[in-house]
Structures are given as structure tokens and as C-alpha cells.
Scaffold this active site. Structure first.
Site, PDB file in Angstrom:
ATOM      1  N   TRP A 160       0.959  -1.276  -0.082  1.00 52.35           N
ATOM      2  CA  TRP A 160       0.068   0.256   0.133  1.00 52.35           C
ATOM      3  C   TRP A 160       0.820   1.251  -0.053  1.00 52.35           C
ATOM      4  O   TRP A 160       1.389   1.689   1.164  1.00 52.35           O
ATOM      5  CB  TRP A 160      -0.809  -0.083   1.237  1.00 52.35           C
ATOM      6  N   HIS A 180      -6.848   1.714   2.238  1.00 50.27           N
ATOM      7  CA  HIS A 180      -7.821   0.648   1.834  1.00 50.27           C
ATOM      8  C   HIS A 180      -9.060   0.987   2.806  1.00 50.27           C
ATOM      9  O   HIS A 180      -8.893   1.592   3.721  1.00 50.27           O
ATOM     10  CB  HIS A 180      -7.255  -0.656   2.109  1.00 50.27           C
ATOM     11  N   ARG A 206      -3.959   5.853  -2.757  1.00 54.01           N
ATOM     12  CA  ARG A 206      -2.455   5.468  -2.912  1.00 54.01           C
ATOM     13  C   ARG A 206      -1.712   6.444  -3.466  1.00 54.01           C
ATOM     14  O   ARG A 206      -1.990   7.208  -4.377  1.00 54.01           O
ATOM     15  CB  ARG A 206      -2.576   3.924  -3.681  1.00 54.01           C
ATOM     16  N   GLN A 220     -13.291   1.460  -2.680  1.00 47.15           N
ATOM     17  CA  GLN A 220     -13.469   0.142  -2.116  1.00 47.15           C
ATOM     18  C   GLN A 220     -14.640  -0.128  -1.453  1.00 47.15           C
ATOM     19  O   GLN A 220     -15.297   0.837  -0.858  1.00 47.15           O
ATOM     20  CB  GLN A 220     -12.041  -0.229  -1.188  1.00 47.15           C
ATOM     21  N   VAL A 263      -5.579 -11.436   6.925  1.00 47.04           N
ATOM     22  CA  VAL A 263      -6.389 -12.583   6.821  1.00 47.04           C
ATOM     23  C   VAL A 263      -5.374 -13.889   6.900  1.00 47.04           C
ATOM     24  O   VAL A 263      -4.323 -13.840   6.521  1.00 47.04           O
ATOM     25  CB  VAL A 263      -7.217 -12.688   5.332  1.00 47.04           C
ATOM     26  N   ALA A 323     -13.483 -11.734   5.953  1.00 47.75           N
ATOM     27  CA  ALA A 323     -13.415 -10.382   5.346  1.00 47.75           C
ATOM     28  C   ALA A 323     -13.027 -10.220   3.824  1.00 47.75           C
ATOM     29  O   ALA A 323     -12.343 -11.445   3.448  1.00 47.75           O
ATOM     30  CB  ALA A 323     -12.495  -9.343   6.144  1.00 47.75           C
TER      31      ALA A 323
END
Lengths: 355, 816
Positions: A160, A180, A206, A220, A263, A323
Site C-alpha cells: 500500500w 484501503h 494510494r 473500495q 487474513v 473479510a
């Protein structure tokens, strides 16, 4: 005509008669009009005849008004008949209407295509029991990174490229433009007791040079579900259902392993390329849409990392969750065949009014 | 990373098929694409093994070579000097297409008689295959390549282009990728050799190693190799490096690079004689200490950076780049070979501060396991000894101050089911772990104890292991199911709901939504809004920075510098209108619902939501049914009226001064005593500065954060339909221009029988007294108890007129 005249129906009759008079252009029509209103059995004559039925106290005034109106209409009729006499008599009795003339323009408004897709996406998840929430666009480093298992000086931060805001370092780090919508995972869990099921649409940023497929500013939609007993199979079911609703029943959907620090296991969800799949017209070897892979990535996802749950105060031994995150512009680009993401925020009306 | 297939093959059982390998790796988490760097199709070119070499009967320089291509044996004439028995070579059968260098065309190979002997094909050089310029000899392939294989499936010019994720430094190595492929094929890799012989010299007598800052360096291994002759690397080594995209330098440097690419462990070779007293210290740099790195750059260090130093000075920037002074040169004969483990975060921090990025730092910052350091050391020694015949001192130095035992992880079949929603048997789990090189020990029938291998730093918790199971087995084996848990409670989102509602209403009124960038220039922000005591928030690293000496003639010149977070949406709207005017748009009606960012001390900014509308151009599209008239203030006001009506709020408009708008054409929008917005006609000068020169620009701005609390108290009740007819009277009043329409309307509305007033005409002209205008109203009368008589109405009209005359000086112009 058995109408009892009163001040209201007199006025109404007057308006109506005037209106009709304007619509009649030929002498013949005007004569018909005159018979209807001012003739011996005409409406106005009828009202005058019934004057005797009105209450005595208002009869005088109504009578005056009726005569007044009668005179006005006579005058108007005279004007109209004179005008008709002067007009070209070659006109047929019915006005010529060219039905191929364009209709009166209605300028309708539209939502921005990004908003449209976001609404469509939220709608799909709402129907699956998700709530919609929003969060700050300017964010603490902590929520954008640390709370998501991305500590400072971790190479995953390279995933990112970040626009930082000039600020003094505080307890929650520096200030940045969120890269994000995932920080809302942490914020939601901090503020709500489990179980939760939420989608979060929003702006992200970004540090990135713009080109046909990259923008430094885009949107997003994040999703988070935490409960007892949620598994990877629930994640798969939820996202497959979503993809079917957005892209249609016939799209093939693929899950592959991918890495996001927050995750574990991580997923990249793709759909089969509609440009070059068997229904498409392009040969897979030459397809630039899917870069010859036959698949188009549309979403990152995974089971919420236990450290993320723990840090937000959820017991990872009791709760599991999943997620996901997706880009609405990308979905719009795929759906409509838009070849350049920079169209979205240059706000050219010629682009916007196509959707 | 570039992984040459031919190189990869060396660690894989030859039975493993690499068909579709890029896809398989991609599915397992390593995004890969197979790229073939070759010219021509190589159709008909196979791997052959040379069985026999005889002299050509009629030519001294030519040989007759017998080649076995698995199912066939061919005899060819070959003039290459480097042909040897048992070599694997590229064999082109008659009919194969080869590249003709003069014409750059593919030409089928003809059967030929060379000096009286028939040649049944050709052994190819690099040049003939179109993969290089070498035409001095034939291309020799690695010995393990099976004969009969199609050349295109094995030649190193096939490259696997991979994009490793940051959690997998092991994928930054050829062996790491080979392990992955082996696991996907349920087998293991062929490990490279780590063998070497040691001399009698003790390493410790040749060099001393001290780790002074063990928090930043977990392990440091060093060997001393002497008797080295620095020269070019052998062909095979150079070829491998080139195929992986690296430039060969000399044998020692090439070997360290090779081992890094092969195993993932970066190494560094120092010229031992350049190290003061052969004493190496791993310590924090002193503040402002200077090191000239290999790339000949002078680096000024700070004391949170780690260096490799001798007694006197730094000789290398730990984990990032060696120093120029101690580099291996042509005269080097003895080297100190470093293979170490550094704290990843510190490497990243240092290289970020110094704006450096090297192959070594790239790997170290991704967390290499200390266990890899010693493996890399041994592998490099093996190769150095093999290639340079150097003499290796015995007992490699291995300083490992904080040796951490690898923690084992317990995994149960139940836990796997809880996360994946599908069952794995213990046996299935063991099989997968074994193929990945992960040791597992059976604790009981449902439980395994796992020890992660030295090359994996990403396996720390049971979920990491569960991912391994799922990805090697393939995510497609996991079932899909719908969430069966009850739907959690919802939380109201009033602000979002209001945004949605306003978006819908504005769309309904014919406006197009836009979304503009929230970053813009400070000059533009300040140009369009009243001065306030806040400074917009500035980016620390804007993508385009305004030069200090920047001057501009129009404010639009500054818009390219997006350095500040917007404090209003006006700039974006004006920019967008200008853009569309430039492209010939005429009836522009745009809106945006977005946030403005109001700074707060040491805190995130307040993000205030605003709905902004902008109008410019003609009201309607050019059409035969309407006149072309430019939009004005009242177009915006009408939409605001409609919007507020739909929000069940009553809005009033009062004059206002705002820097953006013409003084006379600007109004505050007030709801229940709260100013919730502003509407007005943009000053010509401001519009012009943005490049809008044509028609008036109208803007309205609604502050949703102010509006929100007001909307929460509204309620809606049904009102009964009228039982009696509604009557009306039209009156035209002549009033002084100073009397506002709203004053008249309010006054008329005050009458108890009046239910509605329509203002239907405004007239100004010479027939009226100067400074006066005529306004025509239609007044609607109603009483809920009976039908109004004309006396009642006339009486009401008289009262209304009297009152108006009394309070405003309005006089009647005419009645109908």
C-alpha cells in the site's frame, strides 16, 4: 343546463371557455364554440337562466359577474373570429402535426457510475444480512496498518503506497489517507460486540502514478463478518452468491491462495474473463483484459487473522470471521468495458451520462 | 522474480510435469507467468545424447556423430570443437524450422550430403536456436535432461516470471519455488550438495567475529577461504545468472549471487586482507559515520543503522550492501565469506532512510530464518571449493547469540474443520506437510505437533498451517455454504441515509452526480471561500509538489498541485464545470456529495459532509419546443426548495455575503433558525480564473452535518383532502423594490382563509413608478367547514390588501 350558478363554477366556466377558444382556429370551430357557450342553449345562457335559483343575498353579485363574463367571452370571440378570417383559408380543418418532430426534452440526472456500483454491491450484501457503515477517509496509521497485523517496517506495507499527512506522531501513529477500507474492520470491532456483519464503502488513496489501470484516488467496498462458527465455506458461499448477483449466474468463479496480512488463509477471487471465455469474441492468447490468464481478479478476501480479532478485543478462540474487499471501479470497467480508470474522476459529462 | 525453468528442473524429479505450472503455482499463492524467450517454434528440435564420435572420412575438421533421441538413432556431420560423448544436446531433425540469421526467416532444415556423407539432421548452436550469439560450438544441455524431450520444454530460456507475496521470502529463491512444485506433486526436492573439505587451519585463527548489537543481528556465520584465483565464472554459472537476469562479475561474486538466487540467503565476500586486523564487529554505526558502498556512493550513517566493521571503520552496511574498500578484486586471494541473519525491520528502516533497495535487503526485510544462514554458507563454500579449488579453514565461525528454539505448533483435525468448514484426515494432513518439508509428529489420532522448517518464516500459528493444507489441496475442495447464524443487530446510519436521500433527490431534479479529488491546491481553496482561521491539512509526500518560486496568472494554474486536503468542494466543482465547458457542454447541472476536511489539533480532521450543486449554461437542451435561456439563481433555488420539501423541512432564504458569490445574488439557506447552506451566482472574476468565461455559474452548498439533526425531528402526517371547493383570486400589486416577495407572501398567508399563494408574474416597466415593480399573486381560499361565499372572499381580499398597503405600501394594480 341545470347548473345553479355560484362564484366558483362561474370562474371555472370562464377559464374553460377561454381555454377552448384558444384551441379553436377555424371559423367553423369557433362557431361551434359559440353555440356551446353563448348560444341559446349554451352553458353561460343556462347559468343566467338559473340565476333565479341562487340565494337572494348573492344573486345580484353573481348576476353581475355572469354578465361580465359573458361580455368578456363575446369580446374574445370577436377577436378570434377576426383573426381566423385573416388566416390562410387553405389550412385543413385539423392542424398538421408532424409526429416525427423530437419530443420535449427531459433532462434526467444520474448517479456517478461508482455510486451506482457501490449501491448495487451494498444492496446485494444487505440482502444477505450485512449492515452498511462508513468511516474516516483520513485515518490513523494504527488503524490502516498496525491494527491489521501490518507493523511498522514490515515489507507488507509496500503493498500500500501511502500518502501521508503532515502531522506530529501521536499515540496512534501518524496521519495518512487511508489506503484501503480495511481500517474499518478494526474500528467496527472496537465499537461493536460480536456478532457483526458489515460492508463499508468508501474512498481510498494510494501514492501511485495514474495510468489506464491505476488511479491514486478510488473506492473500495470492505466486508466483515464475525460470529461463532463462521468458516471458509461461509466466506465462499457468501462471495459466490455475491458474484452471481453482480456478474450473472453463468460466470465461473475461482478462489486462489493470496496473501493479505490481516487474513489467514488469504484468498483472491476471480471470475472467468468475459472478453475471451467461450462466449467472448477474443482469443485467450491475445486477451489484454485478463492478460492471457482467462481470469479476472475482482476481490481479495480471507479468514480474519486471529491477531486482528485479538487486537480489537474479540476472543479468537471463540469467534472466527471473514473479510473481503473489492473495487467498484474495476467492476464497472468490466461490466461496461471501460478501458481507462482515469475517466471516473475526470468527471467528463460525455463519460458520466453513459451510465 | 525470474525463475529459469531449466535451473528449476535441477531440483525436481524428472518425472514431474511442468505443464500448466504457472497456473498451479498461481492457484497456490505464487502468481506466475511462463515466458518463453526464444525465436522460432523449435518444432522438431529434441534433446539428444551423443553416443559416438568418429572422424569424417573426407574432412579433418568434421566429425560424424551418432545421436540418440530416445526412440531413434541418427548420424550427423558436426564441426563443433566442443562435442563430447555423453553430452546432452539440441538435435534438429530434418524438417525442423531453424532461424536463418541473414533473412531472419524460419527455414526448414533440409537433408544434406556434406562431403559425401549424409547428415540426418543437425546439432544446434545457440545462434541457430535464436537464443544467443554463440556460434563457436554446440549448445550443451544439463546432463539430467531426459533425451527425446522437446527442447522448448526444458531450455532455460523458458522463464517463470513470479510475483512472490511479502510473507514468503523462500519464494525469492529457485529452491523455494522447486519445493512448492514438489509439494504440489506430492513429492520432495533433490537437495543441492553442501559438501566440502576443510583444511587444518582454524577459521578462528584467521578472523575474529563479534556481534556487539545482538538485537539487530541474530546470527553471523563466517568462513575463510584462501588460495583463490579470481577469474571469470564457468559457463554454466554465467548462464544461470544471465538467465535469471543478473550480470556475471567474477567467480566469487557470482557464487554469492548464485547461492542467493538458489537458496534465498544473501551472502557477502570480503577481501580478508582489507579487514583491519581481520577483526569483524557487527555494531550500530556511529552518528555521521561514513561508508562508501559498492556502488561508489558515500553514505552518511546514523546510530540506528547496523554495520559490519573492522577495528577501525565500517566495511559493509549490514544486510544491504558491502563496502567498496573491502570488495573482492582481481588481486584477492583470501576471502571472508559472510552469511548472517539480521533484524528485518531494521534492514528495512535503514534502506528506506538511505533510499537503497538491493536484492539482499529485499530478502532480509522479509524475515529470513536464522537457520538459512548456515545452509547458505555451506552451499557457497561447496561451490567456491568446486570452482576455485580454494582452501577452506576448518570450523566455520557461527556466532548465534540468541538462539531461539523453533516453537512447535499443535494442529487438530477439529481446528481445521472449524476454520475451513471441511474435514481433513490426519493422514491427509501429514502427507501435505511432508511434501512441503514440514515435520509433523502424531500426538494422538486427531492431533499433530508441527515444527516449521528453517526456510519458512511465515508459519507461526495454527491458521498458517491450515492455509498450507487448503492451498496445496486447492481451495476448490472447500464447500460453499450460506451463513446460517442469525443476522446480527443493525446500527442506524442517519448521515449515510441522508446522503443517499439527497443524492436521489438531486438526481430526480435532473442533476448529474460527480466525484472529484479531495486533494487540491491551497491557493484555489482559499480563493473560493471566506477566510477562516484554519489552514488546510497538507500532505507530507504529495505526488506533485509546487515549486517554491511558482507563479501563476490564473488560479487554475495551481490545480495540478494536489497537496492539500480540501476544506470545501467548490474548487472541485468549478474545475469540473470548466472541464466540461471546454469540451462544449452546455446545460451543465452537476452535484457532488462529499467530505471536506477541517483540521483539528493533533487529531484526525473533522470530516464534514457537504452536498454541492453547480449549474452553468442553458436550462434546456437546444430544442424546437423551448427558448434557449441561461440558468440562473432561481434554477438552483427551485431544486433546493424541492429538496427541502421532500425532506419535510421549511427553508428560508436570507441575503448573505460570501466571497464566492456576487453580493446581490447570494443567499443563506436557513432551516429552523440554523444556516444549513448557501446558494448564489459565482463572481465572474472567480469563474474566469477557473477558465469559465461563457455563462453564469450558480452554486449551492448544503452542509449535511448541520442539516442532519434537523431532519431527525421531522414527522409526516396525512392531511385530509378538501371537502369543499377551493376558491382563488388573482391580484397584481405594485410595490417598492425594497419590499421582498417573501414579505408579501407571508403577509398574505397570514390570513386565516388563505391556504396557498402562488407568485405568478413579475413585471417592471415604464408604466410603473420608478423603483417599483408589479407582482401578481393567485391567492387560494378555503375553509374546512363550508363553501366560501364570494362575500367572504371579497372581504378577505380587502383585508389582505389593506394590510399590505399598511405594512408595505403595496397598491393594487388590477384584478380580474
Amino acid at each position: 343546463m341545470d347548473n345553479i350558478p355560484d362564484i366558483n363554477n362561474i370562474n371555472e366556466t370562464y377559464e374553460k371557455a377561454l381555454g377552448e377558444l384558444k384551441d379553436n382556429k377555424t371559423e367553423q370551430d369557433l362557431s361551434t364554440w359559440r353555440t356551446k357557450y353563448l348560444g341559446r342553449k349554451g352553458i353561460l345562457t343556462g347559468l343566467l337562466r338559473n340565476l333565479k335559483s341562487t340565494p337572494i343575498d348573492s344573486r345580484r353579485e353573481i348576476g353581475q359577474q355572469l354578465n361580465n363574463i359573458k361580455n368578456l367571452l363575446e369580446n374574445n370571440y370577436e377577436e378570434a373570429i377576426n383573426a381566423a378570417g385573416k388566416s390562410d383559408n387553405k389550412n385543413s380543418s385539423v392542424n398538421h402535426v408532424d409526429i416525427t418532430m423530437p419530443g420535449r426534452p427531459i433532462q434526467n440526472g444520474r448517479l456517478h457510475p461508482t455510486t451506482q456500483i457501490i449501491r448495487e454491491v451494498c444492496e446485494a450484501f444487505l440482502s444477505m444480512g450485512f449492515d452498511v457503515a462508513e468511516g474516516p477517509e483520513v485515518e490513523w496509521e494504527y488503524y490502516n496498518f498496525d491494527a491489521l497485523n501490518i507493523p511498522a517496517d514490515h515489507p507488507a506495507r509496500d503493498m500500500w503506497d501511502t500518502l501521508w499527512v503532515e502531522s506530529d506522531k501521536q499515540e496512534k501513529g501518524n496521519i495518512l489517507l487511508r489506503t484501503h477500507t480495511s481500517p474499518m474492520q478494526a474500528r467496527i470491532m472496537e465499537n461493536r460486540e460480536p456478532p457483526v456483519r458489515v460492508v463499508v464503502p468508501g474512498k481510498v488513496f494510494r501514492y501511485e502514478a495514474s495510468d489506464a489501470t491505476h488511479e491514486w484516488h478510488f473506492y473500495q467496498v470492505e466486508g466483515l463478518a464475525v460470529d461463532q462458527g463462521l468458516t471458509f465455506a461461509d466466506l465462499k458461499g457468501t462471495l459466490f452468491e455475491f458474484a452471481k448477483r453482480i456478474f450473472g449466474e453463468n460466470r465461473k468463479i475461482r478462489f486462489r491462495c493470496d496473501y493479505f496480512p490481516f487474513v489467514e488463509p488469504g484468498v483472491d477471487m476471480s471470475i472467468d474473463c468475459f472478453a475471451c471465455s467461450d462466449s467472448g469474441s477474443i482469443e485467450p492468447e491475445n486477451c489484454s483484459i485478463c492478460k492471457r490468464t482467462g481470469w479476472i481478479e475482482i476481490m481479495g478476501a480471507g479468514m480474519v487473522h486471529p491477531r486482528v480479532l485479538e487486537q480489537a478485543g474479540y476472543d479468537p478462540n471463540k469467534y472466527t470471521g471473514f473479510a473481503f474487499g473489492l473495487g467498484p471501479e474495476r467492476i464497472a470497467m468490466l461490466k461496461y468495458g471501460i478501458d481507462d480508470i482515469r475517466h471516473f474522476y475526470s468527471n467528463d459529462i460525455r463519460f458520466l451520462n453513459q451510465f | 522474480m525470474k525463475i529459469p525453468i531449466l535451473w528449476l528442473r535441477e531440483y525436481l524429479d524428472e518425472n514431474i510435469s511442468l505443464d500448466n505450472i504457472a497456473h498451479k503455482l498461481t492457484m497456490a499463492g505464487l502468481e506466475s507467468e511462463l515466458q518463453t524467450i526464444k525465436q522460432g517454434t523449435w518444432s522438431g528440435i529434441l534433446v539428444g545424447e551423443i553416443l559416438e564420435i568418429e572422424k569424417h572420412p573426407n574432412a579433418d575438421r568434421l566429425n560424424l556423430v551418432t545421436v540418440d533421441i530416445n526412440n531413434e538413432v541418427k548420424k550427423v556431420v558436426c564441426g563443433a570443437p566442443n562435442v563430447e560423448i555423453n553430452q546432452k544436446i539440441a538435435f534438429a531433425k530434418v524438417g525442423s524450422e531453424l532461424l536463418d540469421h541473414e533473412s531472419q526467416q524460419l527455414v526448414p532444415l533440409q537433408a544434406a550430403k556434406i562431403r559425401g556423407v549424409v547428415s540426418e539432421g543437425m546439432i544446434c548452436s545457440e545462434k541457430e536456436l535464436g537464443i544467443g550469439d554463440n556460434h563457436d560450438g554446440i549448445l550443451v544441455l544439463p546432463p539430467k535432461v531426459p533425451k527425446g524431450t522437446k527442447l522448448e520444454s526444458i531450455l532455460g530460456q523458458e522463464i517463470l516470471e513470479t510475483e512472490p507475496t511479502p510473507n514468503r521470502p523462500d519464494w525469492l529463491s529457485v529452491i523455494g519455488v522447486a519445493r512448492e512444485i514438489a509439494a504440489l506433486n506430492n513429492t520432495t526436492i533433490i537437495e543441492p550438495s553442501l559438501q566440502f573439505t576443510e583444511s587444518n587451519e582454524e577459521t578462528a585463527t584467521q578472523a575474529s567475529i563479534t556481534i556487539e548489537d545482538s538485537d539487530l543481528c541474530g546470527r553471523y556465520t563466517a568462513s575463510v577461504i584462501s588460495g583463490i584465483k579470481i577469474q571469470e565464472s564457468p559457463e554454466w554459472l554465467k548462464e544461470k545468472l544471465i538467465s535469471a537476469g543478473q550480470r556475471p562479475i567474477n567467480n566469487i561474486v557470482d557464487i554469492t549471487n548464485f547461492v542467493m538466487l538458489e537458496t534465498g540467503q544473501p551472502l557477502h565476500a570480503f577481501d580478508l586482507t582489507k579487514i583491519q586486523n581481520s577483526t569483524v564487529k557487527i555494531r550500530r554505526a556511529k552518528d555521521k559515520e561514513i561508508l562508501i558502498t559498492l556502488d561508489d556512493e558515500k553514505r552518511t550513517l546514523s546510530n540506528d543503522m547496523l554495520v559490519i566493521a573492522d577495528e577501525e571503520k565500517p566495511i559493509g552496511l549490514a544486510g544491504i550492501m558491502g563496502g567498496l574498500h573491502s570488495e573482492v578484486t582481481d588481486n584477492t586471494t583470501t576471502i571472508l565469506l559472510e552469511s548472517a541473519s539480521f533484524l528485518p525491520a531494521n534492514i528495512r528502516k535503514t534502506r528506506t532512510e538511505l533510499k537503497m533497495r538491493t536484492e539482499a535487503s529485499h530478502r532480509f526485510e522479509r524475515h529470513l530464518n536464522p537457520g538459512l544462514a548456515i545452509m547458505g554458507q555451506k552451499r557457497a563454500i561447496h561451490l567456491i571449493q568446486q570452482i576455485t579449488q580454494g582452501s577452506v579453514c576448518k570450523n566455520i565461525i557461527d556466532v548465534y547469540p540468541n538462539k531461539i528454539a523453533t516453537e512447535s505448533i499443535i494442529i487438530t483435525t477439529q481446528k481445521v474443520t472449524e476454520v475451513l468448514g471441511t474435514k481433513f484426515t490426519l493422514k491427509q494432513m501429514q502427507t501435505i506437510f511432508t511434501s512441503l518439508g514440514i515435520e509433523s509428529q502424531e500426538v494422538n489420532k486427531t492431533t499433530l505437533e508441527i515444527t516449521p522448517p528453517y526456510w519458512r518464516s511465515d508459519i507461526n500459528i495454527v491458521e498458517d498451517l491450515i492455509e498450507e493444507l487448503a492451498r496445496i489441496q486447492g481451495y476448490e475442495i472447500i464447500p460453499t455454504k450460506y451463513i446460517s447464524q442469525p443476522i446480527p443487530p443493525r446500527e442506524e446510519q442517519p448521515e449515510r441515509n441522508l446522503s443517499l436521500k439527497i443524492q436521489d433527490l438531486l438526481v430526480l431534479s435532473g442533476m448529474q452526480e460527480i466525484i472529484t479529488y479531495p486533494l487540491t491546491s491551497k491557493e484555489a481553496l482559499e480563493f473560493v471561500e471566506n477566510k477562516r482561521d484554519i489552514v488546510p491539512m497538507k500532505l507530507a509526500n504529495p505526488m506533485s509538489q509546487k515549486p517554491e518560486d511558482f507563479t501563476y496568472s490564473n488560479i487554475s494554474d495551481t490545480l495540478g498541485f494536489r497537496e492539500y486536503l480540501r476544506t470545501n468542494l467548490r474548487v472541485g466543482m468549478l474545475e469540473t464545470i470548466a472541464h466540461n465547458v471546454r469540451y462544449g457542454a452546455d446545460n451543465i447541472k452537476l452535484f457532488e456529495v462529499g467530505k471536506q476536511y477541517i483540521p483539528r489539533n493533533n487529531n484526525l480532521p473533522e470530516e464534514l459532509r457537504v452536498a454541492l450543486g453547480g449549474f452553468c449554461g442553458n436550462r434546456d437542451q437546444l430544442n424546437w419546443t423551448n427558448d434557449q435561456e441561461p440558468m440562473d439563481f432561481f434554477d438552483a433555488k427551485g431544486i433546493i426548495n424541492m429538496t427541502f420539501k421532500e425532506l419535510k423541512l421549511e427553508s428560508i432564504f436570507t441575503p448573505k455575503i460570501d466571497i464566492l458569490f456576487e453580493d446581490e445574488i447570494c443567499s443563506a439557506i436557513v432551516v429552523q433558525g440554523t444556516e444549513v447552506g448557501v446558494v448564489g451566482q459565482v463572481k465572474n472574476e472567480i469563474a474566469r480564473n477557473f477558465g469559465i468565461n461563457t455563462k453564469p455559474v450558480i452554486i449551492f452548498e448544503l452542509n449535511l452535518h448541520k442539516l442532519l439533526p434537523l431532519t431527525l425531528n421531522t414527522s409526516q402526517y396525512f392531511s385530509k383532502l378538501p371537502r369543499f371547493p377551493i376558491s382563488y383570486r388573482d391580484i397584481a400589486l405594485v410595490v417598492d423594490n425594497q419590499i421582498s416577495a417573501i414579505t408579501l407572501i407571508k403577509s398574505i398567508n397570514d390570513h386565516k382563509l388563505v391556504i396557498n399563494v402562488d407568485l405568478f408574474d413579475e413585471f417592471t416597466g415604464d408604466s410603473l413608478p420608478s423603483g417599483h415593480r408589479s407582482l401578481a399573486f393567485r391567492i387560494h381560499f378555503y375553509d374546512q367547514d363550508h363553501t366560501l361565499t364570494s362575500e367572504e372572499i371579497n372581504e378577505s381580499v380587502d383585508k389582505i390588501l389593506n394590510k399590505l398597503q399598511h405594512t408595505t405600501g403595496a397598491t393594487i394594480r388590477e384584478t380580474r
